[in-house]
Write a protein that holds these residues in place. Structure first.
Motif, PDB file in Angstrom:
ATOM      1  N   CYS A 136     -30.759 -22.163 -22.977  1.00  0.00           N
ATOM      2  CA  CYS A 136     -30.870 -22.216 -24.435  1.00  0.00           C
ATOM      3  C   CYS A 136     -31.650 -23.462 -24.831  1.00  0.00           C
ATOM      4  CB  CYS A 136     -29.492 -22.324 -25.067  1.00  0.00           C
ATOM      5  SG  CYS A 136     -28.287 -21.120 -24.522  1.00  0.00           S
ATOM      6  N   PRO A 137     -32.415 -23.375 -25.915  1.00  0.00           N
ATOM      7  CA  PRO A 137     -33.052 -24.580 -26.430  1.00  0.00           C
ATOM      8  C   PRO A 137     -31.976 -25.467 -27.040  1.00  0.00           C
ATOM      9  CG  PRO A 137     -33.344 -22.815 -27.985  1.00  0.00           C
ATOM     10  CD  PRO A 137     -32.660 -22.223 -26.784  1.00  0.00           C
ATOM     11  N   VAL A 138     -32.333 -26.727 -27.303  1.00  0.00           N
ATOM     12  CA  VAL A 138     -31.287 -27.586 -27.848  1.00  0.00           C
ATOM     13  C   VAL A 138     -31.766 -28.486 -28.980  1.00  0.00           C
ATOM     14  CG1 VAL A 138     -31.554 -29.351 -26.072  1.00  0.00           C
ATOM     15  CG2 VAL A 138     -29.382 -29.121 -27.237  1.00  0.00           C
ATOM     16  N   SER A 139     -32.955 -29.060 -28.880  1.00  0.00           N
ATOM     17  CA  SER A 139     -33.267 -30.063 -29.892  1.00  0.00           C
ATOM     18  C   SER A 139     -34.674 -30.000 -30.462  1.00  0.00           C
ATOM     19  CB  SER A 139     -32.988 -31.465 -29.343  1.00  0.00           C
ATOM     20  OG  SER A 139     -33.819 -31.737 -28.238  1.00  0.00           O
ATOM     21  N   SER A 140     -35.391 -28.912 -30.212  1.00  0.00           N
ATOM     22  CA  SER A 140     -36.670 -28.784 -30.909  1.00  0.00           C
ATOM     23  C   SER A 140     -36.364 -28.559 -32.393  1.00  0.00           C
ATOM     24  CB  SER A 140     -37.482 -27.612 -30.362  1.00  0.00           C
ATOM     25  OG  SER A 140     -36.921 -26.374 -30.771  1.00  0.00           O
ATOM     26  N   ASP A 141     -37.328 -28.782 -33.240  1.00  0.00           N
ATOM     27  CA  ASP A 141     -37.100 -28.559 -34.670  1.00  0.00           C
ATOM     28  C   ASP A 141     -36.692 -27.113 -34.939  1.00  0.00           C
ATOM     29  OD1 ASP A 141     -37.672 -31.185 -35.267  1.00  0.00           O
ATOM     30  OD2 ASP A 141     -39.773 -30.789 -35.779  1.00  0.00           O
ATOM     31  N   TYR A 142     -37.302 -26.170 -34.219  1.00  0.00           N
ATOM     32  CA  TYR A 142     -36.967 -24.757 -34.404  1.00  0.00           C
ATOM     33  C   TYR A 142     -35.529 -24.488 -33.958  1.00  0.00           C
ATOM     34  CZ  TYR A 142     -41.958 -24.026 -35.084  1.00  0.00           C
ATOM     35  OH  TYR A 142     -43.243 -24.067 -35.553  1.00  0.00           O
ATOM     36  N   ALA A 143     -35.156 -25.037 -32.802  1.00  0.00           N
ATOM     37  CA  ALA A 143     -33.791 -24.830 -32.291  1.00  0.00           C
ATOM     38  C   ALA A 143     -32.763 -25.403 -33.253  1.00  0.00           C
ATOM     39  CB  ALA A 143     -33.647 -25.452 -30.907  1.00  0.00           C
ATOM     40  N   LYS A 144     -33.030 -26.610 -33.766  1.00  0.00           N
ATOM     41  CA  LYS A 144     -32.078 -27.256 -34.681  1.00  0.00           C
ATOM     42  C   LYS A 144     -31.943 -26.497 -35.998  1.00  0.00           C
ATOM     43  CE  LYS A 144     -33.777 -31.520 -33.909  1.00  0.00           C
ATOM     44  NZ  LYS A 144     -33.955 -32.965 -34.100  1.00  0.00           N
ATOM     45  N   ALA A 145     -32.973 -25.756 -36.376  1.00  0.00           N
ATOM     46  CA  ALA A 145     -32.890 -24.956 -37.601  1.00  0.00           C
ATOM     47  C   ALA A 145     -31.953 -23.757 -37.420  1.00  0.00           C
ATOM     48  CB  ALA A 145     -34.280 -24.473 -38.015  1.00  0.00           C
ATOM     49  N   ILE A 146     -31.705 -23.379 -36.175  1.00  0.00           N
ATOM     50  CA  ILE A 146     -30.852 -22.227 -35.879  1.00  0.00           C
ATOM     51  C   ILE A 146     -29.409 -22.656 -35.618  1.00  0.00           C
ATOM     52  CG2 ILE A 146     -30.458 -20.347 -34.224  1.00  0.00           C
ATOM     53  CD1 ILE A 146     -33.587 -20.378 -33.886  1.00  0.00           C
TER      54      ILE A 146
ATOM     55  N   ALA B 239     -19.812  -7.249 -17.904  1.00  0.00           N
ATOM     56  CA  ALA B 239     -20.498  -5.968 -17.671  1.00  0.00           C
ATOM     57  C   ALA B 239     -20.880  -5.754 -16.214  1.00  0.00           C
ATOM     58  CB  ALA B 239     -21.744  -5.878 -18.555  1.00  0.00           C
ATOM     59  N   THR B 240     -21.208  -6.835 -15.511  1.00  0.00           N
ATOM     60  CA  THR B 240     -21.711  -6.709 -14.141  1.00  0.00           C
ATOM     61  C   THR B 240     -20.670  -7.004 -13.072  1.00  0.00           C
ATOM     62  OG1 THR B 240     -22.430  -9.020 -14.075  1.00  0.00           O
ATOM     63  CG2 THR B 240     -24.044  -7.372 -14.846  1.00  0.00           C
ATOM     64  N   GLY B 241     -19.595  -7.690 -13.436  1.00  0.00           N
ATOM     65  CA  GLY B 241     -18.620  -8.114 -12.441  1.00  0.00           C
ATOM     66  C   GLY B 241     -19.020  -9.404 -11.750  1.00  0.00           C
ATOM     67  N   GLN B 242     -20.123 -10.004 -12.179  1.00  0.00           N
ATOM     68  CA  GLN B 242     -20.587 -11.263 -11.598  1.00  0.00           C
ATOM     69  C   GLN B 242     -19.574 -12.358 -11.924  1.00  0.00           C
ATOM     70  OE1 GLN B 242     -21.819 -13.677  -9.586  1.00  0.00           O
ATOM     71  NE2 GLN B 242     -23.749 -12.550  -9.672  1.00  0.00           N
ATOM     72  N   THR B 243     -19.230 -13.163 -10.931  1.00  0.00           N
ATOM     73  CA  THR B 243     -18.244 -14.222 -11.157  1.00  0.00           C
ATOM     74  C   THR B 243     -18.877 -15.592 -11.318  1.00  0.00           C
ATOM     75  OG1 THR B 243     -17.940 -14.533  -8.773  1.00  0.00           O
ATOM     76  CG2 THR B 243     -16.454 -12.975  -9.893  1.00  0.00           C
ATOM     77  N   ARG B 244     -20.160 -15.700 -11.031  1.00  0.00           N
ATOM     78  CA  ARG B 244     -20.824 -17.000 -11.126  1.00  0.00           C
ATOM     79  C   ARG B 244     -21.903 -16.982 -12.197  1.00  0.00           C
ATOM     80  NH1 ARG B 244     -21.196 -19.669  -5.207  1.00  0.00           N
ATOM     81  NH2 ARG B 244     -19.009 -19.336  -4.704  1.00  0.00           N
ATOM     82  N   GLY B 245     -22.141 -18.155 -12.731  1.00  0.00           N
ATOM     83  CA  GLY B 245     -23.180 -18.301 -13.729  1.00  0.00           C
ATOM     84  C   GLY B 245     -22.957 -19.560 -14.533  1.00  0.00           C
ATOM     85  N   ASN B 246     -23.950 -19.919 -15.311  1.00  0.00           N
ATOM     86  CA  ASN B 246     -23.815 -21.106 -16.145  1.00  0.00           C
ATOM     87  C   ASN B 246     -24.760 -21.040 -17.334  1.00  0.00           C
ATOM     88  OD1 ASN B 246     -26.094 -21.425 -14.544  1.00  0.00           O
ATOM     89  ND2 ASN B 246     -25.955 -23.635 -14.557  1.00  0.00           N
ATOM     90  N   VAL B 247     -24.458 -21.879 -18.300  1.00  0.00           N
ATOM     91  CA  VAL B 247     -25.289 -22.051 -19.484  1.00  0.00           C
ATOM     92  C   VAL B 247     -25.912 -23.434 -19.389  1.00  0.00           C
ATOM     93  CG1 VAL B 247     -25.287 -22.269 -21.998  1.00  0.00           C
ATOM     94  CG2 VAL B 247     -23.870 -20.520 -20.889  1.00  0.00           C
ATOM     95  N   THR B 248     -27.219 -23.498 -19.600  1.00  0.00           N
ATOM     96  CA  THR B 248     -27.931 -24.772 -19.569  1.00  0.00           C
ATOM     97  C   THR B 248     -28.676 -24.955 -20.876  1.00  0.00           C
ATOM     98  OG1 THR B 248     -28.233 -24.575 -17.175  1.00  0.00           O
ATOM     99  CG2 THR B 248     -29.674 -26.122 -18.334  1.00  0.00           C
ATOM    100  N   LEU B 249     -28.453 -26.095 -21.510  1.00  0.00           N
ATOM    101  CA  LEU B 249     -29.210 -26.457 -22.713  1.00  0.00           C
ATOM    102  C   LEU B 249     -30.399 -27.275 -22.246  1.00  0.00           C
ATOM    103  CD1 LEU B 249     -26.269 -27.522 -25.042  1.00  0.00           C
ATOM    104  CD2 LEU B 249     -27.331 -25.288 -24.827  1.00  0.00           C
ATOM    105  N   SER B 250     -31.607 -26.854 -22.611  1.00  0.00           N
ATOM    106  CA  SER B 250     -32.801 -27.502 -22.081  1.00  0.00           C
ATOM    107  C   SER B 250     -33.968 -27.387 -23.046  1.00  0.00           C
ATOM    108  CB  SER B 250     -33.182 -26.847 -20.746  1.00  0.00           C
ATOM    109  OG  SER B 250     -34.407 -27.350 -20.271  1.00  0.00           O
ATOM    110  N   ASN B 251     -34.744 -28.421 -23.094  1.00  0.00           N
ATOM    111  CA  ASN B 251     -35.986 -28.402 -23.866  1.00  0.00           C
ATOM    112  C   ASN B 251     -37.188 -28.093 -22.972  1.00  0.00           C
ATOM    113  OD1 ASN B 251     -34.783 -29.095 -26.333  1.00  0.00           O
ATOM    114  ND2 ASN B 251     -34.696 -31.225 -25.699  1.00  0.00           N
ATOM    115  N   GLN B 252     -36.938 -27.667 -21.768  1.00  0.00           N
ATOM    116  CA  GLN B 252     -37.983 -27.470 -20.769  1.00  0.00           C
ATOM    117  C   GLN B 252     -38.839 -26.230 -21.019  1.00  0.00           C
ATOM    118  OE1 GLN B 252     -36.431 -27.600 -16.808  1.00  0.00           O
ATOM    119  NE2 GLN B 252     -38.335 -26.963 -15.873  1.00  0.00           N
TER     120      GLN B 252
END
Length: 120
Positions: free
Chosen positions: A22-32, A52-65
């Protein structure tokens, strides 16, 4: 909503899981949303996809990359659907029924985010 769909790769063949970027600190991201809002939306998407998939692993990353995320004017996520370098996930990713479950999870995630943000 804007979803960028990818498959991940690592030298370590044991790497697995769904990644939500997910984006985090661009002007567009901050507007959302603020940082907590983006993290909450990402976790709703990840949870729906894991269910939905039964997947047990995963993560959320906030990034401006990722420029595509930073410049989007709507809720947007780069979704790494799994690891092509993991032999088990590579077979799953080539399976139509599994890909259908991935999409069903994304659709449910979008629905849950829309409800949480008062869009529905």
């Amino acid at each position: 909503f804007f979803l960028r769909l990818h498959c991940d790769y690592r030298d370590n063949q044991a790497a697995q899981g769904i990644g939500i970027f997910c984006p985090v600190s661009s002007d567009y991201a901050k507007a959302i949303a603020d940082r907590d809002g983006w993290e909450a939306m990402g976790n709703l998407m990840l949870s729906a996809m894991r269910k939905a998939t039964g997947q047990t692993r995963g993560n959320v990353t906030l990034s401006n990359q990722y420029i595509g995320n930073n410049w989007a004017t709507m809720p947007n996520f780069l979704i790494e659907m799994g690891y092509m370098s993991n032999p088990i996930e590579d077979v799953l990713l080539s399976s139509v029924p599994y890909r259908r479950r991935l999409v069903e999870g994304m659709a449910e995630g979008i629905y849950e985010i829309a409800v949480s943000r008062g869009l529905l």
